[in-house]
Design an enzyme around this catalytic site. Structure first.
Site, PDB file in Angstrom:
ATOM      1  N   ASP A  82       1.184   1.111  -7.142  1.00 11.10           N
ATOM      2  CA  ASP A  82       1.402   2.438  -6.865  1.00 11.10           C
ATOM      3  C   ASP A  82       2.981   2.650  -6.569  1.00 11.10           C
ATOM      4  O   ASP A  82       3.530   1.700  -5.723  1.00 11.10           O
ATOM      5  CB  ASP A  82       0.583   2.869  -5.643  1.00 11.10           C
ATOM      6  CG  ASP A  82       0.813   4.246  -5.186  1.00 11.10           C
ATOM      7  OD1 ASP A  82       1.629   5.158  -5.721  1.00 11.10           O
ATOM      8  OD2 ASP A  82       0.163   4.887  -4.404  1.00 11.10           O
ATOM      9  N   ASP A  84       4.374   5.261  -6.226  1.00 11.72           N
ATOM     10  CA  ASP A  84       4.786   6.665  -5.511  1.00 11.72           C
ATOM     11  C   ASP A  84       5.545   7.751  -6.466  1.00 11.72           C
ATOM     12  O   ASP A  84       5.244   7.848  -7.691  1.00 11.72           O
ATOM     13  CB  ASP A  84       5.426   6.697  -4.139  1.00 11.72           C
ATOM     14  CG  ASP A  84       4.669   6.364  -3.011  1.00 11.72           C
ATOM     15  OD1 ASP A  84       3.603   6.171  -3.116  1.00 11.72           O
ATOM     16  OD2 ASP A  84       5.139   5.740  -1.879  1.00 11.72           O
ATOM     17  N   HIS A 109       2.360   3.044 -11.268  1.00  8.42           N
ATOM     18  CA  HIS A 109       2.112   4.515 -11.936  1.00  8.42           C
ATOM     19  C   HIS A 109       2.997   5.494 -11.007  1.00  8.42           C
ATOM     20  O   HIS A 109       3.267   5.011  -9.914  1.00  8.42           O
ATOM     21  CB  HIS A 109       0.607   5.037 -11.704  1.00  8.42           C
ATOM     22  CG  HIS A 109       0.086   5.076 -10.039  1.00  8.42           C
ATOM     23  ND1 HIS A 109       0.434   6.047  -9.208  1.00  8.42           N
ATOM     24  CD2 HIS A 109      -0.771   4.357  -9.657  1.00  8.42           C
ATOM     25  CE1 HIS A 109      -0.290   5.639  -8.344  1.00  8.42           C
ATOM     26  NE2 HIS A 109      -1.024   4.545  -8.241  1.00  8.42           N
ATOM     27  N   GLU A 111       4.198   9.296  -9.756  1.00 13.65           N
ATOM     28  CA  GLU A 111       3.373  10.724  -9.633  1.00 13.65           C
ATOM     29  C   GLU A 111       4.273  11.946  -9.681  1.00 13.65           C
ATOM     30  O   GLU A 111       5.632  11.736  -9.466  1.00 13.65           O
ATOM     31  CB  GLU A 111       2.491  10.629  -8.431  1.00 13.65           C
ATOM     32  CG  GLU A 111       3.276  10.609  -7.078  1.00 13.65           C
ATOM     33  CD  GLU A 111       2.554   9.932  -6.129  1.00 13.65           C
ATOM     34  OE1 GLU A 111       2.280  10.818  -4.923  1.00 13.65           O
ATOM     35  OE2 GLU A 111       1.926   8.991  -5.897  1.00 13.65           O
ATOM     36  N   CYS A 119      -1.381  12.243   0.228  1.00 11.92           N
ATOM     37  CA  CYS A 119      -2.500  11.955  -0.446  1.00 11.92           C
ATOM     38  C   CYS A 119      -2.984  12.733  -1.385  1.00 11.92           C
ATOM     39  O   CYS A 119      -3.065  13.911  -1.376  1.00 11.92           O
ATOM     40  CB  CYS A 119      -3.595  11.646   0.603  1.00 11.92           C
ATOM     41  SG  CYS A 119      -5.412  10.992  -0.168  1.00 11.92           S
ATOM     42  N   ARG A 154       1.129   9.714 -13.500  1.00 13.77           N
ATOM     43  CA  ARG A 154      -0.096  10.498 -12.582  1.00 13.77           C
ATOM     44  C   ARG A 154       0.417  11.972 -12.125  1.00 13.77           C
ATOM     45  O   ARG A 154       1.605  12.344 -11.963  1.00 13.77           O
ATOM     46  CB  ARG A 154      -0.250   9.810 -11.340  1.00 13.77           C
ATOM     47  CG  ARG A 154      -1.115  10.548 -10.071  1.00 13.77           C
ATOM     48  CD  ARG A 154      -1.125  10.084  -8.968  1.00 13.77           C
ATOM     49  NE  ARG A 154      -1.136  10.427  -7.702  1.00 13.77           N
ATOM     50  CZ  ARG A 154      -1.294  10.311  -6.590  1.00 13.77           C
ATOM     51  NH1 ARG A 154      -1.637   9.203  -6.085  1.00 13.77           N
ATOM     52  NH2 ARG A 154      -1.180  11.377  -5.301  1.00 13.77           N
ATOM     53  N   GLU A 184      -5.114  13.148 -10.946  1.00 15.29           N
ATOM     54  CA  GLU A 184      -5.663  13.117  -9.876  1.00 15.29           C
ATOM     55  C   GLU A 184      -6.530  14.070  -8.975  1.00 15.29           C
ATOM     56  O   GLU A 184      -6.073  15.303  -9.481  1.00 15.29           O
ATOM     57  CB  GLU A 184      -4.438  12.850  -8.609  1.00 15.29           C
ATOM     58  CG  GLU A 184      -4.724  12.868  -7.504  1.00 15.29           C
ATOM     59  CD  GLU A 184      -5.487  11.420  -6.910  1.00 15.29           C
ATOM     60  OE1 GLU A 184      -6.374  11.210  -7.636  1.00 15.29           O
ATOM     61  OE2 GLU A 184      -4.863  10.633  -6.011  1.00 15.29           O
ATOM     62  N   ASN A 206      -9.425   7.714 -10.544  1.00 15.11           N
ATOM     63  CA  ASN A 206      -9.353   7.398  -9.262  1.00 15.11           C
ATOM     64  C   ASN A 206     -10.510   7.523  -8.457  1.00 15.11           C
ATOM     65  O   ASN A 206     -10.965   8.800  -8.258  1.00 15.11           O
ATOM     66  CB  ASN A 206      -8.185   8.015  -8.342  1.00 15.11           C
ATOM     67  CG  ASN A 206      -8.003   7.455  -7.127  1.00 15.11           C
ATOM     68  OD1 ASN A 206      -8.768   6.732  -6.634  1.00 15.11           O
ATOM     69  ND2 ASN A 206      -7.145   8.269  -6.371  1.00 15.11           N
TER      70      ASN A 206
END
Length: 293
Positions: A82, A84, A109, A111, A119, A154, A184, A206
């Site tokens: 991750d 972020d 990934h 996002e 989250c 993502r 997501e 996910n």
């Protein structure tokens, strides 16, 4: 030997893969022993388990990379991380990719949230413009030295802008060079199926607990068109519950005698660590006869 990224790609091409979250190095070693094809370092698990903080973008790039390197060294499995929002704008993403790749990671990934991030299954999220995210993806692709290093985009658009917007963003991210798409917080099997039908290329789901998405099996996701499934906090949540129950027992009973049979034994831990091999090495270093020159 193929690079970590090449091994990750080869694994998901062969069949859909489950990627469990490894919140520390020993968990990664156990996942390897049990036959998983890859492991995952979740920002949520790292923030909570390592720093005792919520997953809202409080940890730095170097903190992420340091922990990723520890896990990557502990296992031969490819490690997906991750990253972020990339720890900044497109120019910052360049260094983000370089450091993760140098740490031995197979891929990351990124996002499309703005900071402070949330989250993916909670409310209160906000997104960057599509153009800002595509710039980050292009920067990431250009920054990697290994062309097999995996760049996953993502999108959190489903919960913010709607399902069709998530489709549009995913298509733009693929066009910008993302190797895989991570939608997501899709909310039904039908949405997972429609997303896979409308977005080309590899996709990852996910399967986090207590979120917006139904908990589908790996076989179900494979049938819907997904190459991989993340289980980012599954082992961490189970471990924390076990820790809580253990501490409650210790507090109430004043001894651990009643729960020893529920613990990993010393022998099991040492066997997983390869302790005997280290002892043998140590003896060999001190007993080996030096070669005369």
């Amino acid at each position: 030997m193929p690079s970590p990224g090449a091994r990750l790609r080869a694994a998901w091409v062969e069949q859909p893969i489950a990627i469990p979250g490894a919140f520390n190095a020993l968990t990664a070693k156990l996942a390897e022993r049990l036959g998983f094809a890859a492991v995952y370092l979740s920002g949520g698990a790292l923030s909570a388990g390592w720093a005792g903080l919520p997953d809202i973008g409080l940890l730095s790039l170097t903190e992420f990379v340091e922990q990723a390197a520890v896990i990557a060294r502990a296992t031969s499995l490819p490690l997906l991380c991750d990253a972020d929002t990339g720890f900044g704008e497109a120019i910052n993403v360049v260094r983000t990719i370089q450091l993760f790749e140098q740490a031995g990671v197979a891929g990351v990934h990124l996002e499309d949230q703005v900071l402070p991030k949330r989250c993916g299954h909670l409310s209160g999220k906000a997104l960057v413009e599509t153009s800002a995210m595509t710039a980050k993806i292009r920067a990431a692709v250009e920054a990697r030295r290994d062309p097999d290093f995996v760049i996953i985009a993502r999108t959190d658009a489903r919960s913010v802008e709607g399902f069709d917007a998530a489709i549009d963003r995913a298509r733009a991210y693929r066009a910008a060079g993302a190797d895989m798409i991570f939608p997501e917080a899709l909310e039904s099997p039908e949405e997972f199926a429609q997303f896979a039908e409308r977005v080309e290329g590899p996709k990852i789901a996910n399967m986090t607990e207590f979120g917006r998405s139904p908990l589908l099996t790996l076989d179900e996701l494979g049938g819907l068109g997904y190459q991989a499934a993340l289980f980012p906090l599954t082992a961490f949540r189970a471990a924390m519950r076990a820790v809580e129950l253990t501490l409650v027992e210790l507090r109430n009973a004043g001894t651990q005698r009643g729960i020893v049979d529920q613990m990993q034994t010393r022998a099991e831990l040492y066997e997983l660590l390869g302790y005997t091999n280290w002892e043998q090495r140590d003896r060999a270093y001190f007993t080996e006869t030096p070669t005369e020159s």
